[in-house]
Design a protein around this motif. Structure first.
Motif, PDB file in Angstrom:
ATOM      1  N   LEU A 141       0.862  -1.175   0.000  1.00  0.00           N
ATOM      2  CA  LEU A 141       0.000   0.000   0.000  1.00  0.00           C
ATOM      3  C   LEU A 141       0.902   1.229   0.000  1.00  0.00           C
ATOM      4  O   LEU A 141       1.696   1.417   0.916  1.00  0.00           O
ATOM      5  CB  LEU A 141      -0.917   0.024   1.229  1.00  0.00           C
ATOM      6  N   LEU A 142       0.805   2.035  -1.040  1.00  0.00           N
ATOM      7  CA  LEU A 142       1.555   3.280  -1.157  1.00  0.00           C
ATOM      8  C   LEU A 142       0.640   4.428  -0.764  1.00  0.00           C
ATOM      9  O   LEU A 142      -0.406   4.614  -1.386  1.00  0.00           O
ATOM     10  CB  LEU A 142       2.054   3.468  -2.595  1.00  0.00           C
ATOM     11  N   VAL A 143       1.045   5.188   0.246  1.00  0.00           N
ATOM     12  CA  VAL A 143       0.262   6.337   0.698  1.00  0.00           C
ATOM     13  C   VAL A 143       1.068   7.589   0.371  1.00  0.00           C
ATOM     14  O   VAL A 143       2.065   7.891   1.023  1.00  0.00           O
ATOM     15  CB  VAL A 143      -0.028   6.264   2.213  1.00  0.00           C
ATOM     16  N   GLU A 144       0.656   8.282  -0.679  1.00  0.00           N
ATOM     17  CA  GLU A 144       1.407   9.434  -1.200  1.00  0.00           C
ATOM     18  C   GLU A 144       0.430  10.412  -1.838  1.00  0.00           C
ATOM     19  O   GLU A 144      -0.367  10.019  -2.688  1.00  0.00           O
ATOM     20  CB  GLU A 144       2.426   8.955  -2.235  1.00  0.00           C
ATOM     21  N   ASP A 145       0.489  11.685  -1.430  1.00  0.00           N
ATOM     22  CA  ASP A 145      -0.443  12.670  -1.975  1.00  0.00           C
ATOM     23  C   ASP A 145       0.041  13.304  -3.268  1.00  0.00           C
ATOM     24  O   ASP A 145      -0.758  13.827  -4.035  1.00  0.00           O
ATOM     25  CB  ASP A 145      -0.752  13.755  -0.941  1.00  0.00           C
ATOM     26  N   ASN A 146       1.335  13.248  -3.558  1.00  0.00           N
ATOM     27  CA  ASN A 146       1.871  13.837  -4.781  1.00  0.00           C
ATOM     28  C   ASN A 146       1.681  12.855  -5.937  1.00  0.00           C
ATOM     29  O   ASN A 146       2.250  11.771  -5.940  1.00  0.00           O
ATOM     30  CB  ASN A 146       3.354  14.181  -4.590  1.00  0.00           C
ATOM     31  N   GLU A 147       0.894  13.270  -6.919  1.00  0.00           N
ATOM     32  CA  GLU A 147       0.535  12.372  -8.026  1.00  0.00           C
ATOM     33  C   GLU A 147       1.748  11.898  -8.825  1.00  0.00           C
ATOM     34  O   GLU A 147       1.853  10.718  -9.175  1.00  0.00           O
ATOM     35  CB  GLU A 147      -0.464  13.061  -8.957  1.00  0.00           C
ATOM     36  N   ILE A 196      -6.437   9.245   5.878  1.00  0.00           N
ATOM     37  CA  ILE A 196      -7.800   8.728   6.036  1.00  0.00           C
ATOM     38  C   ILE A 196      -8.065   7.645   4.993  1.00  0.00           C
ATOM     39  O   ILE A 196      -8.581   6.569   5.308  1.00  0.00           O
ATOM     40  CB  ILE A 196      -8.833   9.877   5.943  1.00  0.00           C
ATOM     41  N   ASP A 197      -7.679   7.924   3.759  1.00  0.00           N
ATOM     42  CA  ASP A 197      -7.808   6.957   2.669  1.00  0.00           C
ATOM     43  C   ASP A 197      -6.976   5.702   2.987  1.00  0.00           C
ATOM     44  O   ASP A 197      -7.402   4.579   2.745  1.00  0.00           O
ATOM     45  CB  ASP A 197      -7.356   7.610   1.370  1.00  0.00           C
ATOM     46  N   ALA A 198      -5.789   5.901   3.538  1.00  0.00           N
ATOM     47  CA  ALA A 198      -4.906   4.770   3.874  1.00  0.00           C
ATOM     48  C   ALA A 198      -5.542   3.853   4.913  1.00  0.00           C
ATOM     49  O   ALA A 198      -5.494   2.621   4.773  1.00  0.00           O
ATOM     50  CB  ALA A 198      -3.571   5.280   4.391  1.00  0.00           C
ATOM     51  N   LEU A 256       1.421  14.166   4.759  1.00  0.00           N
ATOM     52  CA  LEU A 256       0.131  14.002   4.080  1.00  0.00           C
ATOM     53  C   LEU A 256      -0.890  15.043   4.528  1.00  0.00           C
ATOM     54  O   LEU A 256      -0.833  15.514   5.668  1.00  0.00           O
ATOM     55  CB  LEU A 256      -0.453  12.615   4.387  1.00  0.00           C
ATOM     56  N   PRO A 257      -1.860  15.354   3.659  1.00  0.00           N
ATOM     57  CA  PRO A 257      -2.971  16.219   4.083  1.00  0.00           C
ATOM     58  C   PRO A 257      -3.992  15.414   4.901  1.00  0.00           C
ATOM     59  O   PRO A 257      -3.935  14.180   4.925  1.00  0.00           O
ATOM     60  CB  PRO A 257      -3.582  16.666   2.753  1.00  0.00           C
ATOM     61  N   LYS A 258      -4.889  16.130   5.542  1.00  0.00           N
ATOM     62  CA  LYS A 258      -5.992  15.573   6.331  1.00  0.00           C
ATOM     63  C   LYS A 258      -5.495  14.851   7.578  1.00  0.00           C
ATOM     64  O   LYS A 258      -5.731  15.309   8.685  1.00  0.00           O
ATOM     65  CB  LYS A 258      -6.895  14.660   5.511  1.00  0.00           C
ATOM     66  N   LEU A 259      -4.851  13.727   7.425  1.00  0.00           N
ATOM     67  CA  LEU A 259      -4.292  12.954   8.538  1.00  0.00           C
ATOM     68  C   LEU A 259      -2.851  12.675   8.135  1.00  0.00           C
ATOM     69  O   LEU A 259      -2.608  11.907   7.204  1.00  0.00           O
ATOM     70  CB  LEU A 259      -5.088  11.654   8.704  1.00  0.00           C
ATOM     71  N   ASN A 260      -1.893  13.326   8.798  1.00  0.00           N
ATOM     72  CA  ASN A 260      -0.513  13.187   8.338  1.00  0.00           C
ATOM     73  C   ASN A 260       0.055  11.794   8.641  1.00  0.00           C
ATOM     74  O   ASN A 260      -0.606  10.962   9.263  1.00  0.00           O
ATOM     75  CB  ASN A 260       0.371  14.306   8.911  1.00  0.00           C
TER      76      ASN A 260
END
Length: 122
Positions: A5-11, A35-37, A55-59
Motif C-alpha cells: 500500500l503506497l500512501v502518497e499525496d503527490n501524483e 484517512i484513505d490509507a 500528508l494532508p488531512k491525517l498526516n
C-alpha cells in the motif's frame, strides 16, 4: 507476489513509485492521504506500507499512530517516505513505529532492497 500500500499525496511521485515497483514485481494499491490509507488497509490487507509523512488531512505521524493501535495492522511493516530528511526526522519515524526510513528524492534500488529485507523478516 507481495502487496504494497503506497500512501502518497503527490501524483507524480505516486506514479513513479507505482511504475518502478510494479516493474520490480510488486502489486501496488494507492491511497492519497491518511484517512484513505486507513480505509484501504482494511480492504487490501497489505504486506507492507509505504507512507509519506507529510500528508494532508491525517498526516503520516497520525496515520502511523492509528495503524499501530489496531491489532490487525500493528504488525504490518511501514517504510516512511519523506522529504523530512534530518536525523531527528528519521528518529521520529522510527519511534513512531516505522520499520525503515527512505528520504526523498527516492533512491529506487535502496527502496526495493529495503522492501525485500522487511518482507523477508515478516
Amino acid at each position: 507476489m507481495a502487496c504494497i500500500l503506497l500512501v502518497e499525496d503527490n501524483e507524480l511521485i505516486r506514479e513513479m513509485v507505482v511504475l518502478y515497483l510494479t516493474r520490480s514485481g510488486f502489486e501496488l494499491t494507492t491511497a492519497v492521504d491518511g484517512i484513505d490509507a486507513l480505509r484501504m488497509v482494511q480492504q487490501v490487507q497489505p504486506d507492507l506500507i509505504l507512507l509519506d509523512m507529510g500528508l494532508p488531512k491525517l498526516n503520516g505521524w497520525q496515520t502511523m499512530q492509528r495503524l499501530r493501535l489496531r491489532s490487525e495492522t500493528a504488525h504490518i511493516p511501514v517504510i516512511a517516505l519523506t522529504a523530512y530528511s534530518m536525523a531527528e526526522d528519521r528518529q521520529r519515524a522510527l519511534d513512531a513505529g516505522c520499520a525503515a526510513f527512505i528520504p526523498k528524492p527516492i533512491e529506487f534500488p535502496l527502496l526495493v532492497e529495503t522492501i525485500h529485507a522487511l518482507l523477508q523478516r515478516a
